[in-house]
Design an enzyme around this catalytic site. Structure first.
Site, mmCIF file in Angstrom:
data_model
loop_
_atom_site.group_PDB
_atom_site.id
_atom_site.type_symbol
_atom_site.label_atom_id
_atom_site.label_comp_id
_atom_site.label_asym_id
_atom_site.label_seq_id
_atom_site.Cartn_x
_atom_site.Cartn_y
_atom_site.Cartn_z
ATOM 1 N N LYS A 79 0.878 -1.224 0.014
ATOM 2 C CA LYS A 79 -0.076 -0.244 0.092
ATOM 3 C C LYS A 79 1.193 1.429 0.102
ATOM 4 O O LYS A 79 1.852 1.215 0.860
ATOM 5 C CB LYS A 79 -0.494 0.105 1.418
ATOM 6 C CG LYS A 79 -1.432 1.103 1.267
ATOM 7 C CD LYS A 79 -2.837 0.998 2.694
ATOM 8 C CE LYS A 79 -3.485 1.975 3.042
ATOM 9 N NZ LYS A 79 -4.820 2.243 3.769
ATOM 10 N N SER A 154 -9.538 1.715 3.361
ATOM 11 C CA SER A 154 -8.004 2.898 2.658
ATOM 12 C C SER A 154 -7.061 2.164 1.879
ATOM 13 O O SER A 154 -6.430 2.188 1.107
ATOM 14 C CB SER A 154 -7.689 3.999 3.051
ATOM 15 O OG SER A 154 -7.014 3.369 3.932
ATOM 16 N N SER A 178 -8.978 -0.314 7.931
ATOM 17 C CA SER A 178 -8.900 0.185 6.500
ATOM 18 C C SER A 178 -8.054 -1.203 5.282
ATOM 19 O O SER A 178 -7.746 -1.010 4.328
ATOM 20 C CB SER A 178 -7.652 1.204 6.614
ATOM 21 O OG SER A 178 -8.036 1.944 6.682
#
Length: 458
Positions: A79, A154, A178
């Site tokens: 990420k 996210s 997330s």
């Protein structure tokens, strides 16, 4: 060779050891899959040349013989909130569009040491600040199952990547669900470990940490494989000082005391509730001792919001001064809200974390594992307002955090490990997740139970 991209990390690592497939073939297959599925917009940066160069080195090591590390030759992604030395790390923000770190995050360094090969950085909203798979820098990430619904956030790109074979595993971050939310939305596994078990030293406040690094994959075995490689104490981590952080596993569904949290104080959509109850019944049929557990997670939404908003204001507010045109309006608004809290309000929110921890501990005196839906409803429409209110079964249930994911943010406040595994699909084919939570440092036991549960649902 495109089918190689569909292998799990465990299968890839085993095949490399047996010289049945080369790291070069694996990396090429995954990079081709990334290129072929570019319409999903799962990656901000793809490291084509760097990954191929590392794959050639990995192949040379295989051919020279000797012991290989556990993830040798396995492609993975990270990420874009986690630092990667020499590889652009944008935080999903125009403010960091050209940022190239000089050092790896601990989890990335440990992945490299375990032999994994980085294929790219996955999409995230700016600084992971809201539940929307979009940012001004990269645009919108799509759910591969149904592009009309959100892939979750996210760790949006990480979930989409592993769901579609763009690498079998990805390192996500989890500040309120997330990694677990997008995992549930994309039908994969997302794991948030106990506080301190995977060092996350990029956080400015390690004592008040509520954001975690966790592996995401298509199977629990792959999550466990990565966790074994990157978990463990770190001298520089406030919560990672113990020589042995993790208790042994040895857990099984047979005789396991399971506390079933049906709603957590929130409304659960009818089909979601029915599919979750059916999944819990399968646990019971496998020998688990299931009983009702009650805790009002939704009431902690203001606590979570206070800590989230103040933290964002402190970390990112100074970066924006005079440069609002580089940020989304939601980030600007969140910073403004964070600046509006008093020191007393923040202190009270931190005290509430202790209260929540004690509520969890009271339940763990009766239960070994807590289970619930991961989300109160299937993936929401792609264009849902992440700052607005949502309806469930035609009823206005309030803002998205308390209404849609009241089961995931509490563990970020309390530090307990939690995992989501796919447990079924709606009539329209959307995936649903079962959420499992364990006491601190019972991560290995949680992964063992999740593996057994996973087998019941596949």
């Amino acid at each position: 060779m495109s089918h190689l991209a569909d292998l799990t990390a465990t299968q890839m690592a085993s095949a490399v050891r047996a010289k049945e497939v080369s790291p070069v073939e694996l990396v090429d297959a995954v990079l081709q899959r990334i290129d072929d599925r570019s319409e999903l917009n799962a990656f901000i940066t793809v490291t084509h040349e760097e990954a191929r160069a590392q794959a050639r080195l990995a192949e040379d090591k295989v051919m020279t013989g000797g012991e290989l590390p556990p993830l040798h030759g396995v492609p993975y992604s990270v990420k874009d909130l986690l630092n990667t030395a020499g590889v652009r790390t944008t935080m999903g923000s125009r403010l960091f569009e050209d940022n190239v770190p000089t050092a790896d995050a601990v989890s990335v360094a440990r992945s490299k040491a375990a032999g994994a090969i980085l294929v790219g950085k996955t999409t995230t909203p700016e600084f992971g600040h809201l539940q929307a798979a979009t940012s001004p820098l990269f645009g919108r990430t799509l759910n591969p199952i149904d592009p009309t619904v959100t892939p979750g956030a996210s760790s949006s790109g990480s979930a989409v990547a592993v769901a579609t074979g763009m690498g079998p595993v990805s390192l996500g971050t989890d500040g309120g669900g997330s990694s677990r939310i997008p995992a549930a939305c994309c039908g994969v596994v997302g794991f948030k470990p106990s506080l301190g078990t995977i060092p996350h030293l990029q956080l400015p406040d390690l004592f008040g940490a509520n954001s975690y690094v966790g592996p995401m994959a298509r199977t629990v075995d792959d999550v466990a494989l990565v966790f074994g490689a990157i978990g463990g104490p770190d001298f520089h981590d406030t919560y990672g000082q113990a020589e042995k952080l993790l208790h042994e596993g040895g857990a099984s569904l047979s005789g396991l005391r399971v506390g079933y949290i049906a709603d957590g104080g929130a409304r659960v959509e009818r089909e979601t509730a029915a599919i979750t109850a059916a999944a819990v019944k399968k646990l019971e049929d496998a020998g688990a001792l299931v009983d009702e557990a009650v805790i009002d997670f939704k009431s902690y939404e203001p606590v979570f919001l206070t800590i989230l908003r103040v933290g964002l204001a402190a970390r990112t507010g100074p970066l924006l001064q005079g440069r609002d045109e580089l940020a989304s309006q939601t980030l600007i608004d969140t910073i403004a809200l964070g600046n509006g809290y008093s020191a007393v309000e923040l202190s009270n929110a931190n005290s509430a974390r202790t209260r929540l921890f004690r509520e969890f501990q009271a339940l763990f005196e009766r239960f070994d594992i807590l289970v619930s839906p991961t989300l109160t409803a299937p993936p929401l429409p792609i264009d849902v307002d992440p700052t607005g209110e949502i309806e469930i079964d035609g009823v206005n249930c309030g803002t998205i955090r308390g209404a849609w994911y009241p089961f995931t943010f509490p563990q970020n406040l309390s530090g307990h490990p939690a995992i989501t595994i796919p447990c079924g699909k709606t009539a329209s084919g959307l995936p649903l997740g079962l959420h499992l939570c364990a006491p601190w440092y019972r991560d290995l036991a949680l992964l063992q139970v999740a593996t057994e549960a996973e087998a019941l649902f596949t």
